[in-house]
Structures are given as structure tokens and as C-alpha cells.
Design an enzyme around this catalytic site. Structure first.
Site, mmCIF file in Angstrom:
data_model
loop_
_atom_site.group_PDB
_atom_site.id
_atom_site.type_symbol
_atom_site.label_atom_id
_atom_site.label_comp_id
_atom_site.label_asym_id
_atom_site.label_seq_id
_atom_site.Cartn_x
_atom_site.Cartn_y
_atom_site.Cartn_z
ATOM 1 N N LYS B 93 -15.717 9.663 -3.697
ATOM 2 C CA LYS B 93 -15.496 8.243 -4.012
ATOM 3 C C LYS B 93 -16.326 7.355 -3.091
ATOM 4 O O LYS B 93 -16.916 6.375 -3.522
ATOM 5 C CB LYS B 93 -14.013 7.878 -3.863
ATOM 6 N N CYS B 177 4.251 2.252 -1.289
ATOM 7 C CA CYS B 177 3.357 3.265 -0.757
ATOM 8 C C CYS B 177 3.667 3.677 0.667
ATOM 9 O O CYS B 177 3.643 4.859 0.975
ATOM 10 C CB CYS B 177 1.921 2.787 -0.992
ATOM 11 N N MET B 178 4.019 2.735 1.564
ATOM 12 C CA MET B 178 4.340 3.199 2.913
ATOM 13 C C MET B 178 5.468 2.450 3.577
ATOM 14 O O MET B 178 5.617 2.518 4.783
ATOM 15 C CB MET B 178 3.100 3.247 3.812
ATOM 16 N N MET B 352 2.578 10.297 0.680
ATOM 17 C CA MET B 352 3.548 9.832 -0.311
ATOM 18 C C MET B 352 4.740 10.771 -0.498
ATOM 19 O O MET B 352 5.767 10.360 -1.005
ATOM 20 C CB MET B 352 2.860 9.601 -1.659
ATOM 21 N N GLY B 389 -2.512 5.068 1.869
ATOM 22 C CA GLY B 389 -3.374 5.231 0.709
ATOM 23 C C GLY B 389 -4.286 4.052 0.439
ATOM 24 O O GLY B 389 -5.180 4.142 -0.394
ATOM 25 N N GLN B 390 -4.073 2.918 1.119
ATOM 26 C CA GLN B 390 -4.876 1.730 0.833
ATOM 27 C C GLN B 390 -5.640 1.321 2.093
ATOM 28 O O GLN B 390 -5.187 1.561 3.198
ATOM 29 C CB GLN B 390 -3.983 0.585 0.366
#
Lengths: 267, 824
Positions: B93, B177-178, B352, B389-390
Site C-alpha cells: 500500500k 478501533c482503539m 483489533m 489502524g489509522q
């Protein structure tokens, strides 16, 4: 040098080029005995690239006309041009084809190429079986890794052919598949004078094992002297090519920004 | 000279001639020399490509890339060799991140839905419409942002809502997400975010993946681990998971557990440490205190004792936990022995799996607990660490405090002192910050999807940098009903059409990544900065400007909250000479570095919780710095690798060795929590006999709005699928590629099967990635959430699996009959 003088010099140089071209053309057409037949690459859907056989194809074809491969990778690995075999040189068309073929599998010069064959999607990739030393099977070449050994190959190399069962689904409105990105093309090296060794026209980070592309298997971009090991002894980095990301912006690199282990990934 | 030499020389001479002509042409006519940029800040490859650094746009790893720009467009990407995180390497990516800007369907102008169609309008009109909605009823307006907000973007939005509108109805998708990881850190150490850092991966003897698949989700971190093997080092990988993944392939041990029983496995490790007396007595005596949940679970809980802890975990013997979890007794004993060995350096990684968990906070606490109990903490390679994740889940959601319960710098809405400090920095009237915690994500969308007459108090949501129409759980309950309600107005700022923009009433086109200045913060407390390198397409503009423009329009309408106590606008930008810049006017947005001025204001908050940030200029020079960044007597700004550890963390007093200086028990100790295993809210039943797990794949990032527009990534994984165990497939008569009908109590989906694919779930469970907007698996997922973090569980719910009837299509998935939601 005044512009007018340089102009004159260019005309002389140009005339030399033209005469050399004519000479070279006839020299070239005389001997085509060793010329390879290339399929012209054409732009297609990324999943429809000229593909190498998958492992499954190989297995299934063992009894067919591919039986000679017989899964004996060690024997196959020996089927390669010898180091001192004469190498066709000055093959401009071959170079053009090689660069075009490279461009088909890369988003831009320096991007990791996509994988042109099926793979086992979960096991630790056995990529190194073929790609550690490189291998030639018929007309196809599995290039050697040009970078130090990493194990998680699919981290960087996307499959051009999806493993997901492909279906023509009537999927409705969604993301457009069109993309207008235009990638950087491969740069060309320069020579200080005719006959001088050309400079290295690309970054060498992740492209440090020159023989992977320029060795005996490197159709179109191979070296005329693949037996020589110390490439950068003669081939300097292009002067205009900045190798290090730190170049320029900040001469006083802060101490915390130094690499933990210099050269670990990019010898 | 033979013919080869001749041809070669010909080609060379031709190339040289052409090149020299170009150089001469430029020398004659300097005006044509488009690359006339200050050479001291330009790095070149070839003659016309300009390179500059930026953190990657995608996940929370925070790799730095070098972006090559030519003629106003990104043309190449390279790994940044100076970056500590990735050391020159990227993932598939990251190498293609530049292409994410150039999908053909970029949003380029504001659009308003009229009579069911999106029609172009001007920016002025768009700003006016938003202002009307807010001014009419500020209390019913909410903002839904993201861990992809840059730090300045999140800061502007946070201040506009919490100072300007006098309520706290702003929450980021990071809630999904967190939030559990954040709650775990705060309740264990008294302050959020990991004490350790990615350096652990270079030093650990053993890395344990708790429900984590970093080979696909954090490839760079994973390669930092496995590439050590290629260099001849030994590193053991233990994969504790619910399905086989690419990570499993590299693991020395694979421990497959029944979903949700990870809590019991953690307790089993504690049980063995205590039973065999291999826990760290020093840590128990000096560095930890004990806690248990109060009747109403919260971050603080109640004081407990070591004896209570001992009794609580005593029942989690390997034999008992083996029956509960399905992990063999021998494997559980292996974990017990491992943690009992003080010489081993053990890094626990999770993402996650433990976070998207209806007992997410508890599971996070237990993971910290086993490391504290065994003393595996605070050395290189030895400690617990959650991943995100971000790109700025940490930097913006957690540190800027864009959560409904938070204020910048780790301060809390519920704490009167924290509100006071915030009012001081923002120069507000005392009492301006609302003491009530705002609506968390699930509650916000529930109220948006409930008619106003029935308690649906949210009438307008402004979504920035996220795609809730695809990523919220249980879409049939939380998202879709609002679209049938006439008085609910949805505003979406995004860069591409998404499942959310299609349903939006107002669409605002945004600038992305290197089309604007930005700062983000990764999972290891590393704050990163980049500069704008190319122009956004059409009328697309940065989100920070959009929010500023609306705030200024509200100021112009005399909405009182938009003034500080001196009557000045909340956001002031100054030129070096002290004059004010109207940065809310687009023509003046780039007159000054808005990012820098917002960051310098925000930075003042970072001192309260010892999350010290350096001046903006330090980040311009560095490839990110890990906070606390503390100025040394010699003037150097020093980052911190290991918090709470003497010699590493500047705030640990001399002689303490380990000091948890934000301890909630106020005695410099971390809290170890007692938690029993609790059954999940929904488990497979005769009616719905399969577990459904959802997640990501390597090539696609989150809802795929960017990666599905990158040909190399889309070509590799062109569509979603359901992973199915081969035995289940045989039993159900499902062939590879056949269409499968998945049904949960909340929704249904027809999707092709992939058997023995990339992930291999055990019998009785299936997995579906959520990146494909055409195959929205979140129609089926559960919105039950952790009672403390409010984070929903996307990792497990019950579904029915069958071969889709002939003629079934994958389009137009329809809601099942409305069913009660079983979770909170």
C-alpha cells in the site's frame, strides 16, 4: 562557451550520430541469427498480464509437454546462459522492449513489481526457490531479488492475478477503477565521453544487487561483462541522482534521526 | 569496433545529444526553467523530480515515504531511509500511496442533494447551509471525525464544538478501533498510550500476537520481526488467534482459541505465574496495585488486594482454560513457562482482536496485567504494546482528545480541573466547557437514526475523513434509518464517492494527504509532519479550512460561543508582524502556516499529562519524534522511547527505577485488574451456527475508498469474499467461488466463497473483509460494545451460512426483518 559555438558543436555531433546510425543499422541487420522473438507487450487489464505458469499449472503439466521440467528446480536452475557466453550488445530494440515490459509490471520506476503468476496465498512464500538466484525456463525469466533477503515477499509485491475466485458479479455503483496517475519513467544513465562507463541512473536502495537485472538473465538490460562483480567500481551514481533522502534538506541531521543500523537494509 | 559497439555508441550519442540540447535550451531561456526552486530544499532525481518526506497516508505504523513530484503531480514513491520506523522499506500500500490521489472520480465541488440528486453548489452556499443547520439548534449538531484527521484538523473541530457550541458531541471513528486500548492504558497507568515503542520488535526473544495478523495489517512492523531471522537472529513468534493467517505461516506456535476466551487465556498465565511462584515479587511489592470493577464499570474501579487477585485467578488452571478455549493444556503451560522466565524478552502485540471486543477494556487490562505480574516490562523487547489502524488514531483521536469524553492533551471532560485548564488556554469564560460527556459513536448514530419525536436528538452530523455508511456496525440500525427521516441532515467531507457520500445531503470535496500540510501521530507516540506538495483537484479544500470557515460564519452570526472571553474569534492567525490573517477566507488560508499556529497553541496542552510536544520546527527536521519530547539543558529536544523507566523517561525521579507518575492510586504504581471470563453477548446457536469475524486484507485499507482506486491493489484483491473452512464447505455443498448466503439476526449478504484462501478459519467460523462497499458485511455485524470504552465487537457474531439459491445476486442486500439488538 558561447551558444553559437555550442550550436556548431552540436551539428557536428549530430552528423556523427547519423553516420554512426547508418553504419550500425547495416551492421545490425547483417547478423540476426541470435535475435530472440519477443512478444510485444501491450497494455491490458493488470490481471491479464503476460503470465508465468502457476505452481498448479506446473504440477498439472508435468505429464504433458512440460514434462522435461519434472519439478527438478536444481536442474532447471542450471539452464542459463554461461557467464562468458557472448552477449548481444547494443540491442536498442531489446532495451526498449525490456523497459516497456518492466513498466507494465510497475506503477513507476522503482516501484516493486507485481507478481505475474498465481501463488499459494497463505504459506510462507516459496518465492526464493526461483527468485533467490534467478532462473530461466524457456523464454521466461524469474529474476533474482535485487535487494537483500526479506522473507515476507507479498508485503511489497502485489499479485497481478488475484487468487480470490474471480466472478463476473453484477456489482453496482462503487469505486471507479480508473486512475490517472502517471508514474516516473526509468531514467537513463549518462557517459562522460563515448566509451566511458555509464552512470547508474536509479536509486540503489532495494536495487543493490546489480546482477539481478543486469546479469546473464537480464534480457535487454544485461551487462556485456556479467562476470565482473564490483559494478560500482566503474559505474558511478548519476550526478543528478540523489541517493539519500537526507540530501539537501537538513545538513545538521539531528542525532535521533540517524539510522539504528546504517546499511542494514541498503548496503 | 563490431556492430554491437557501434549500435551502443549510436544510442548513447543520440541520448547525449538530446540531453545537452535541453540543457542548453534551459540555459538560454531561464524563464523556461520550471525547476527554479531554492536548491537548498530541493532533492532531485533526474532533473525535474522534487522529493520530500511525508508519513504514509494509510495505517498507524507511521512509515515515512519520500514523495517524488514532477510538474505538480506525484510521480513516484520511495521508502525513506532515514525513517526509524520503516528504515527505507514500505508495504504494497505504501509503495502505491501516491496513486490514491488520482482515482478518476475525485470529488471536486460541493454538492447538495435536491430531489434525490446531487447538484453542484458553491462553497459559499455550502458553508451557509451548514451554518444555518448549526445556528438553528447547536445542541442537535454533532461531528463525526476520524483517526485520519490530521492533528490540526482534529484540533480545529474539537475546539469549534467543545468551546464554540458548548457541548461535547464530537467523536472519531477511532471509537470503533482503539477506544478499548485507550481505556486499558488509562485505567492501568493513569495515562494513555504505550509505554514502549517499536524498538521492542528489534530486541524481543518472543513476540506474541494476540488476535493479530500483522503480516497483513502492519507489514512493516512484521518485517522488522521476521527479517531478523534473515539476518541470522532467532525470534520466536506465538500466534494466538481464531483463524490461520499469513502471520501463522511465520509463527513457531499457533494457539487457536474459541472466540472471546482470550480473557481466560490471559488469566491462565497469571494463574500459572502465581501457582509456580514465578511471578515477579519485586513488581508486586514495588510497582503495582490491584483493582477490580465497581458495580458500574468505569476507568477507576475499586481498590482490591493481591490476595483477592490470587483467589480470582486460581480457578483459571490450564486444564479448565483448555476446555473453555480449545487451546491444549501443553500450549497453555508453554505460555505460563514463558512468562515465568525472567530472562526472556517478551513483546505482546495486539490490535483489533482484543479491542473490538465487548470486554475490550478488560482484555487490554489483562494483557498489561500479565506483563506487570511477571515483570516483563520496560526493557527493550520486553513489554505490552497495542497497535493502531489509522495514521493518527493516537495523534488526533487520543492526544488531541476528539473523543466525546476528552479534551486535548489527555484531559477529561468529567474532571473540573481539566475543564478549567482548557478554559484557561482557550481564554474562555469559566464554565464554558460542558461538564457532560458527549455522545459516543454508537449512541450518536443511534440518535441520528431515531426520529426526533422519539428521542433522536441529533438532527445534523458532519462527517469528516471517514466512511460510516460502510464501517459502522449493524448499518441497518445505526445508519440507514436516518436516510428515511426528512429532518435528518448528513454532511460529508471526503475525497471520493463512498457509501456515505451517496447517502449524504451535502458533500464537501476535501484535499488529501500531500495536497495539504499535515501532522499525524502513530502508534508509538511518534508525532510526524509534512508539507503540501501538490494542489488538490478542482475546488477540493482541506478539512481544517472547511471547519474554520464554518466557525467564522457562526462568529459572524454572533453565535456567542465562537468568541473567547475578550470577544475575539476562537481562532486567530498572525503574520510575523503581528497582524491578523483571515485564514478562514480561502484566498488567505495559505498566507501563513495554519498548521503551525494551531499546533503551537495545542502544544500547550501537552504538558499536563507529560505528553510534551516539541516546537513545530523540530518535526519539520525529524522523521517524527516520540513524546514526551523534552528539551535538554544543551537545547536539544530529546524524544522518549520507554516511558516510566529511569534513564529513558525524563520525568522519572532519580533512584525510582520504575515510576508510574500518573498512577490513579497516587503512589506511582500501575493498576492490575481482576477480571473474570465473561461469555460474549451473541454466540452461535442452532439457528445461527457459525461465528462471523470481519477485518482487513493487506492490499486494502479500511473501507477501500482509496485502495480500491489503485489499480495494482484492486487488481490483486478485486472484491470481498467469505473465507470458509473446507470441511464446512463440503458439508454445505459450497464450491470455491460459489455464491454463499450469510444471514445474521440483523441482515443478510450474498457473497462468493473462498475456500483454503488467504485466511483459513476453523470449522464453524467464517471471515469476511469489510473493504468492499458492494458487499457490505456490516449489515450483519453486532453493535454490542464494551461497557467502558463503548467500542463495538466486529470480530464475533452469529451467522447462518448456506449456498445461495439459484438466481441470487450480490446487489441490493436487504435488511432482515428488524430484530432486537442483543447487545448494549
Amino acid at each position: 562557451m558561447k551558444p553559437r559555438d555550442s550550436q556548431r558543436l552540436l551539428y557536428v555531433l549530430g552528423a556523427l550520430v547519423v553516420s554512426a546510425s547508418v553504419l550500425g543499422f547495416f551492421a545490425g541487420v547483417r547478423d540476426t541469427g541470435r535475435a530472440r522473438v519477443y512478444r510485444t507487450p501491450r497494455v491490458r487489464y493488470p490481471g491479464e498480464l503476460d503470465t508465468a505458469p502457476s505452481y498448479r499449472d506446473e504440477r498439472e503439466a508435468r505429464r504433458g509437454n512440460r514434462a522435461r521440467h519434472a519439478g527438478n528446480l536444481a536442474a532447471m536452475a542450471e539452464l542459463r546462459p554461461a557467464l562468458f557466453d557472448p552477449v548481444p550488445d547494443g540491442d536498442v530494440a531489446g532495451l526498449t522492449r525490456a523497459l516497456a515490459a518492466r513498466a507494465l509490471r510497475r506503477a513507476y520506476a522503482g516501484a516493486p513489481p507485481t507478481i505475474p503468476h498465481g501463488i499459494d496465498d497463505i504459506a510462507v512464500p516459496a518465492c526464493l526457490t526461483c527468485h533467490e538466484r534467478g532462473m530461466q525456463v524457456g523464454q521466461r525469466v524469474a529474476s533474482a531479488m535485487p535487494h537483500p533477503r526479506y522473507d515476507s515477499c507479498t508485503q511489497c509485491h502485489a499479485q497481478a492475478l488475484p487468487s480470490v475466485p474471480r466472478m463476473d458479479l453484477p456489482l453496482g455503483a462503487a469505486a471507479s477503477a480508473e486512475n490517472s496517475f502517471v508514474g516516473l519513467e526509468e531514467q537513463r544513465g549518462t557517459r562522460a565521453w563515448i566509451g566511458a562507463p555509464p552512470t547508474v541512473p536509479h536509486r540503489t536502495a532495494m536495487r543493490s544487487q546489480c546482477e539481478s537485472c543486469h546479469g546473464v538473465l537480464g534480457a535487454g538490460i544485461r551487462s556485456t561483462h556479467p562476470w565482473r562483480q564490483s559494478c560500482r567500481q566503474c559505474h558511478a551514481q548519476a550526478g543528478t541522482l540523489d541517493q539519500s533522502p537526507q540530501g539537501g534538506v537538513d545538513e545538521s541531521t539531528p542525532p535521533w534521526a540517524t539510522l539504528n543500523a546504517p546499511g542494514m537494509h541498503a548496503p | 569496433m563490431d556492430r554491437r559497439e557501434a549500435l551502443k555508441l549510436t544510442a548513447l550519442a543520440a541520448a547525449t545529444t538530446v540531453a545537452s540540447r535541453r540543457v542548453l535550451a534551459q540555459a538560454r531561456n531561464p524563464a523556461q526553467n520550471t525547476a527554479a526552486i531554492d536548491p537548498s530544499v530541493v532533492r532531485r532525481m533526474g532533473t525535474d523530480v522534487r522529493w520530500d518526506k511525508a508519513p504514509c497516508r494509510f495505517c498507524g505504523t507511521g512509515c515515512h515515504v519520500q514523495v517524488g513530484v514532477r510538474a505538480g503531480r506525484v510521480v513516484a514513491i520511495a521508502g525513506d531511509q532515514l525513517a526509524d520506523v520503516n528504515k527505507g522499506l514500505l508495504c504494497v500500500k505504501g509503495y502505491h500511496v501516491g496513486l490514491a490521489l488520482y482515482g478518476s472520480d475525485r470529488l471536486t465541488q460541493p454538492m447538495l442533494k435536491r430531489n434525490g440528486r446531487h447538484e453542484p453548489i458553491s462553497w459559499d452556499e455550502a458553508i451557509r447551509i451548514i451554518t444555518d443547520k448549526i445556528a438553528a439548534d447547536p445542541a442537535g449538531f454533532a461531528m463525526y471525525g476520524s483517526g485520519q484527521w490530521t492533528i490540526p484538523e482534529g484540533y480545529v473541530a474539537n475546539k469549534m464544538v467543545k468551546a464554540g457550541l458548548g457541548h461535547n458531541n464530537i467523536d472519531p471513528n477511532a471509537r470503533l478501533c482503539m477506544a478499548s486500548a485507550a481505556a486499558g492504558y488509562v485505567s492501568t497507568y493513569g495515562v494513555d498510550e504505550p509505554a514502549s515503542c517499536f524498538d521492542d520488535l528489534d530486541h524481543a526473544d518472543t513476540v506474541i500476537m494476540w488476535g493479530n495478523n500483522p503480516a497483513e495489517m502492519h507489514p512493516i512492523l512484521f518485517s522488522r520481526i521476521v527479517d531478523r531471522r534473515a539476518r541470522g537472529q532467532t525470534v520466536e513468534i506465538i500466534d494466538i488467534g481464531t483463524r490461520r493467517t499469513r502471520t501463522t505461516g511465520f509463527a513457531n506456535h499457533y494457539l487457536e482459541f474459541k472466540p472471546h476466551t482470550d480473557m481466560a487465556i490471559a488469566n491462565c498465565i497469571a494463574q500459572q505465574l502465581l501457582a509456580s511462584n514465578t511471578h515477579s515479587r519485586e513488581w508486586v511489592e514495588r510497582f503495582v496495585a490491584f483493582r477490580k470493577d465497581a458495580a458500574q464499570p468505569n476507568l477507576l474501579g475499586e481498590v482490591a488486594t493481591f490476595e483477592e487477585y490470587r483467589q480470582k485467578v486460581a480457578r483459571y488452571t490450564p486444564e479448565y482454560v483448555s476446555t473453555l478455549s480449545g487451546v491444549s493444556v501443553e500450549q497453555l503451560r508453554m505460555l505460563g513457562r514463558l512468562f515465568g522466565d525472567p530472562a526472556k524478552r517478551i513483546t505482546s502485540l495486539w490490535c483489533m482482536g482484543p479491542n473490538q471486543h465487548t470486554r475490550g477494556t478488560a482484555m487490554n487490562r489483562l494483557l498489561h496485567g500479565i506483563h506487570l505480574l511477571s515483570g516483563h516490562f520496560g526493557r527493550e523487547g520486553d513489554g505490552p504494546q497495542s497497535l493502531t489502524g489509522q495514521p493518527s488514531a493516537c495523534g488526533t483521536a487520543r492526544e488531541v482528545g476528539t473523543f466525546a469524553h476528552a479534551l486535548p492533551g489527555g484531559l477529561l471532560v468529567a474532571n473540573p480541573e481539566h475543564r478549567h485548564e482548557t478554559e484557561e488556554i482557550w481564554n474562555l469564560q469559566p464554565g464554558r466547557i460542558n461538564a457532560n460527556i458527549g455522545l459516543h459513536t454508537v449512541e450518536m448514530w443511534k440518535r441520528f437514526s431515531t426520529p426526533s419525536s422519539e428521542g433522536g436528538s441529533v438532527h445534523t452530523i458532519w462527517v469528516q475523513v471517514t466512511n460510516p455508511g460502510q464501517s459502522l456496525p449493524n448499518l441497518n440500525r445505526l445508519f440507514k434509518p436516518s436516510r428515511q427521516l426528512a429532518d435528518k441532515f448528513l454532511i460529508v467531507s471526503d475525497v471520493y464517492p463512498t457509501a456515505t457520500t451517496r447517502e449524504a445531503d451535502l458533500i464537501l470535496p476535501s484535499a488529501m494527504w500531500v495536497e495539504k500540510n499535515g501532522m499525524v501521530g502513530n502508534s508509538e507516540r511518534r508525532t510526524q509532519q509534512w508539507f503540501k506538495m501538490v494542489d488538490p483537484p478542482g475546488q477540493a479544500r482541506p478539512d481544517a479550512w472547511q471547519t474554520l470557515a464554518v466557525a467564522r460564519a457562526l462568529f459572524d452570526r454572533a453565535i456567542p460561543g465562537m468568541r473567547d472571553k475578550d470577544g475575539n474569534f476562537l481562532f486567530e492567525f498572525k503574520r510575523p508582524d503581528g497582524t491578523t490573517v483571515p485564514a478562514w477566507e480561502w484566498a488567505h488560508f495559505y498566507d501563513v502556516n495554519v498548521d503551525e499556529q494551531l499546533f503551537e497553541e495545542y502544544r500547550r496542552f501537552s504538558r499536563f499529562k507529560h505528553k510534551d510536544l516539541a516546537p513545530y520546527g523540530e518535526y519539520v527536521r525529524a522523521r517524527g519524534l516520540r513524546w514526551p519530547v523534552v528539551r535538554q539543558p544543551n537545547g536539544v529536544w530529546k524524544e522518549t522511547r520507554y516511558r516510566f523507566i529511569e534513564g529513558e523517561d525524563s520525568y522519572v525521579a532519580r533512584g525510582k527505577r520504575v515510576q508510574f507518575y500518573h498512577s490513579t492510586s497516587r503512589d506511582d504504581r500501575a493498576q492490575m485488574w481482576l477480571h473474570d471470563y465473561v461469555a460474549p453477548p451473541e454466540s452461535p446457536s442452532p439457528e445461527y451456527p457459525f461465528w462471523l469475524c470481519t477485518g482487513r486484507v493487506l492490499e486494502h485499507w479500511h473501507t477501500g475508498s482509496m485502495t480500491m482506486r489503485v489499480p495494482q491493489l484492486r487488481g490483486s484483491v478485486p472484491q470481498a469474499y467469505v473465507e470458509l473452512n473446507a470441511r464446512d464447505a463440503v458439508r454445505l455443498g459450497i464450491a470455491n467461488g460459489a455464491l454463499v448466503l450469510l444471514e445474521s439476526p440483523r441482515g443478510r449478504l450474498v457473497i462468493p466463497a473462498w475456500i483454503d484462501g488467504r485466511g483459513r478459519p476453523p470449522e464453524g467460523s467464517v471471515f469476511v473483509p469489510f473493504f468492499d462497499e458492494r458487499l457490505p458485511i456490516n449489515d450483519l455485524t453486532l453493535d454490542a460494545h464494551c461497557p467502558i470504552s463503548k467500542q463495538p465487537d466486529y470480530k464475533k457474531c452469529a451467522v447462518r451460512v448456506s449456498l445461495a439459491p439459484a438466481g441470487a445476486t450480490v446487489t441490493a442486500p436487504s435488511p432482515a426483518s428488524p430484530a432486537p439488538n442483543r447487545g448494549g
